[in-house]
Design a protein around this motif. Sequence first.
Motif: not given
Length: 309
Positions: A187-203
């Motif tokens: 019931g909460n329409p106020n969602v803000i998405l956030c991209e903060r980086g993901i884990r991949t093979f590259d460290t």
Amino acid sequence: MDDCDSLTLPQNGAQRVRESWLERFAETPDVLKSPELEHTIVRVLDVEIGGDDFITMAGPCSVETEDQLITTAKHVRQAGAHILRGGAFKPRSSPYAFQGHGLAGLKMLDRARAETGLAIVTEVMSEDDVPLVAEYADILQIGSRSMENYTLLATAARSGRPILLKRGMMATVADLLRSAQVVLDAGNPNVILCERGIRTFDTALRNTFDTGAIALLKYISHLPIIADPSHAAGHSELVPALARIGIAAGADGLIVEVHPNPAKAWSDGEQSLTFAEFDEMMASVEPYIALRAIGLRNSADVRPMEAVG
Ligand code: PEP
Ligand code: MN
């Protein structure tokens, strides 16, 4: 499938085999754009997130001391930030690292808001803390490590506060959208998405900044999207470049870690900007924000999503 079927597939041509975005993300219909809902604008105090204005959230990783928080809040406000970030409840990679001041940290955030007028975004890690954090925060942050905690999401959603939903470090775009759907369903329409980086093979960097996901989310979803170049980069010298790339990919705002003395920070010092570095970053993103504004004005030309199937 027999050999015959697989042999006939190429002859169908790209149009026949291409899946539509609507079908691909059919599991989470309410997060997708529709003719009725092209953009969700989340309103917090006098700030609109997901509208025409580009929004900057900035502040320390953790709330450490009142002096650290208030000096940072004052600085980022005069440099153009709209929202103050700072963790009072900290999810840390090490269980022995500083876990946050809890209620004392929330009270410092409250004082920083009173002194600067900045809205507050801060993380809530447990269902039990939702009422307390919601009393002090203007936006509840759900951290990467909690993104798939659906009971936390639903409880946070029911507080009525807007939710900043950070993508889990091992989460796909579909996973992120499923979590957003959980908040909407509560019931909460106020969602803000956030991209903060993901884990991949590259460290090489702390995480891999998935800017393709920003472009995709902006294309398919009506929800605002914020880029976090700090946790993506993990190194302060790369934060401004990732901030600019995030804006170019279509982000509606940034969330950036800033500290009066990063070398002495209690958490995430390596990726925190000094005040001078934050000022420089803010100046360097200006042309990108101007281009975004031109893009928004022209977006009436963009074909509706159904048409691209
Ligand atoms: C933070 O914002 O300081 C944080 C812990 O972020 P994330 O959940 O993205 O790691
Ligand atoms: Mn941090």
